[in-house]
Design a protein around this motif. Sequence first.
Motif, PDB file in Angstrom:
ATOM      1  N   PRO A 180       0.835  -1.201   0.000  1.00  0.00           N
ATOM      2  CA  PRO A 180       0.000   0.000   0.000  1.00  0.00           C
ATOM      3  C   PRO A 180       0.873   1.256   0.000  1.00  0.00           C
ATOM      4  O   PRO A 180       1.997   1.223   0.506  1.00  0.00           O
ATOM      5  N   CYS A 181       0.363   2.334  -0.584  1.00  0.00           N
ATOM      6  CA  CYS A 181       1.121   3.589  -0.563  1.00  0.00           C
ATOM      7  C   CYS A 181       0.682   4.420   0.633  1.00  0.00           C
ATOM      8  O   CYS A 181      -0.208   4.024   1.393  1.00  0.00           O
ATOM      9  N   LEU A 182       1.307   5.569   0.809  1.00  0.00           N
ATOM     10  CA  LEU A 182       0.988   6.402   1.976  1.00  0.00           C
ATOM     11  C   LEU A 182      -0.485   6.800   1.986  1.00  0.00           C
ATOM     12  O   LEU A 182      -1.124   6.839   3.033  1.00  0.00           O
ATOM     13  N   ARG A 183      -1.044   7.073   0.804  1.00  0.00           N
ATOM     14  CA  ARG A 183      -2.448   7.510   0.759  1.00  0.00           C
ATOM     15  C   ARG A 183      -3.429   6.368   0.969  1.00  0.00           C
ATOM     16  O   ARG A 183      -4.583   6.610   1.325  1.00  0.00           O
ATOM     17  N   CYS A 184      -3.008   5.142   0.740  1.00  0.00           N
ATOM     18  CA  CYS A 184      -3.861   3.996   1.082  1.00  0.00           C
ATOM     19  C   CYS A 184      -4.073   3.971   2.600  1.00  0.00           C
ATOM     20  O   CYS A 184      -5.125   3.585   3.090  1.00  0.00           O
ATOM     21  N   VAL A 185      -3.045   4.354   3.336  1.00  0.00           N
ATOM     22  CA  VAL A 185      -3.062   4.238   4.799  1.00  0.00           C
ATOM     23  C   VAL A 185      -3.537   5.534   5.455  1.00  0.00           C
ATOM     24  O   VAL A 185      -4.358   5.534   6.360  1.00  0.00           O
TER      25      VAL A 185
ATOM     26  N   ASP B 229      -9.948   2.510  -2.123  1.00  0.00           N
ATOM     27  CA  ASP B 229     -10.018   3.223  -3.395  1.00  0.00           C
ATOM     28  C   ASP B 229      -8.994   4.359  -3.359  1.00  0.00           C
ATOM     29  O   ASP B 229      -9.337   5.511  -3.114  1.00  0.00           O
ATOM     30  N   CYS B 230      -7.727   3.992  -3.584  1.00  0.00           N
ATOM     31  CA  CYS B 230      -6.661   4.990  -3.451  1.00  0.00           C
ATOM     32  C   CYS B 230      -6.507   5.774  -4.754  1.00  0.00           C
ATOM     33  O   CYS B 230      -6.274   5.192  -5.810  1.00  0.00           O
ATOM     34  N   PRO B 231      -6.651   7.109  -4.678  1.00  0.00           N
ATOM     35  CA  PRO B 231      -6.503   7.907  -5.903  1.00  0.00           C
ATOM     36  C   PRO B 231      -5.106   7.749  -6.504  1.00  0.00           C
ATOM     37  O   PRO B 231      -4.950   7.735  -7.725  1.00  0.00           O
ATOM     38  N   CYS B 232      -4.112   7.598  -5.654  1.00  0.00           N
ATOM     39  CA  CYS B 232      -2.719   7.572  -6.128  1.00  0.00           C
ATOM     40  C   CYS B 232      -2.353   6.225  -6.744  1.00  0.00           C
ATOM     41  O   CYS B 232      -2.241   6.095  -7.971  1.00  0.00           O
ATOM     42  N   CYS B 233      -2.186   5.184  -5.925  1.00  0.00           N
ATOM     43  CA  CYS B 233      -1.700   3.918  -6.487  1.00  0.00           C
ATOM     44  C   CYS B 233      -2.831   3.096  -7.096  1.00  0.00           C
ATOM     45  O   CYS B 233      -2.584   2.191  -7.885  1.00  0.00           O
ATOM     46  N   GLY B 234      -4.106   3.424  -6.733  1.00  0.00           N
ATOM     47  CA  GLY B 234      -5.230   2.679  -7.274  1.00  0.00           C
ATOM     48  C   GLY B 234      -5.678   3.225  -8.624  1.00  0.00           C
ATOM     49  O   GLY B 234      -5.832   2.494  -9.599  1.00  0.00           O
TER      50      GLY B 234
HETATM   51 ZN    ZN Z   1      -2.276   3.925  -2.486  1.00  0.00          ZN
END
Ligand code: ZN
Length: 346
Positions: free
Chosen positions: A170-175, A247-252
């Motif tokens: 997961p990326c930072l924005r997922c968390v 629903d991550c805008p960045c890595c998703g």
């Molecule tokens: Zn992410």
Amino acid sequence: MNSREIPERYSRQVRFPGIGQDGQRRLLDSKVTLVGCGALGTVLANALVRAGVGYLRLIDRDFIETNNLQRQILFDEADIAANLPKAEAAARKLRVVNSGVMVEPIVTDVDRTNILDLVGDADVILDGSDNFEVRYVINDAAVKLGKPWVYGGCIGSHGQTMTILPGETPCLRCVFEAAPAPGEAGTCETAGVLGPIVNIVASYQAAEAFKILAGHRDAVNRDLVYIDVWENVNRRIKIANLKGKVDCPCCGRGKFEWLEGEHGAQTTSLCGRNAVQVSHRVAGKLDFEAMARELSSLGKVSFNKFLLKFDVDDFQFTVFPDGRAIIKGTNDADKAKTLYAKYVGH
Ligand SMILES: [Zn+2]
């Protein structure tokens, strides 16, 4: 794999099976970008340079103050007397520690306009910054370019870290979907910070960098690690299953909002320091000599090739050659812009 001789100085590290000769050669050939050279950053830089990374790009926007010395291990009183920016002072120390490492100090504010250039050639990106805006910019750039990065943050007696392997974890924005609201999270100025927690979190980060650079991604930490040295808490929060679930805008969705967003504010209030940074990049470099001549009748001025200091009324200006200034004595962005226009110009 090349078979070049490994200097004796790394023998204890080479003997450790996780590194070995192969891992050490990879370290020697590696490039690292470190964003921020304060508390976490100085510990990280020290660990990386001693371990023998090939190239360390060290970025920081600030100068050194007396209250930094309690935890920022590469600085001393002489650096403050010499008015050195953090990146430059750190680079000078590090070159003495290990002349075999290329250290490139850069005095600038990392933002969406320069991040891709600063990390484009890095094998790993390390977070030694002190705010979430920069971390989201790093996260966007790292995910976009597919580069691993290691987040770290500390406040009071606690800190946390996680490692981001784009496409894998997961990326930072997922968390952390959004940054804490201003005033919600404490700052070093309001909550203080202890030296030991900084050393612990930065050491975790450094070890993660060694694993990635030495070719041992299998050993990378996949949890969010949280430690409190005062409350005796040591926690691992499982986050691996967030990958692809949120629903991550960045890595998703591949939407890099922090890279593509409108140009960030021209001014940034510096976390509780009663200071505002005014970003106003100029073409070329400011002429400190000419400025000092003009300002000397209005207040106290001193300068070297890295920065110009100017005290007037209750305000202290620190001006950098690229036009950026940190104005101490106010938290009011408009006031800071007015002061900038009045004394620095443009
Ligand atoms: Zn992410």
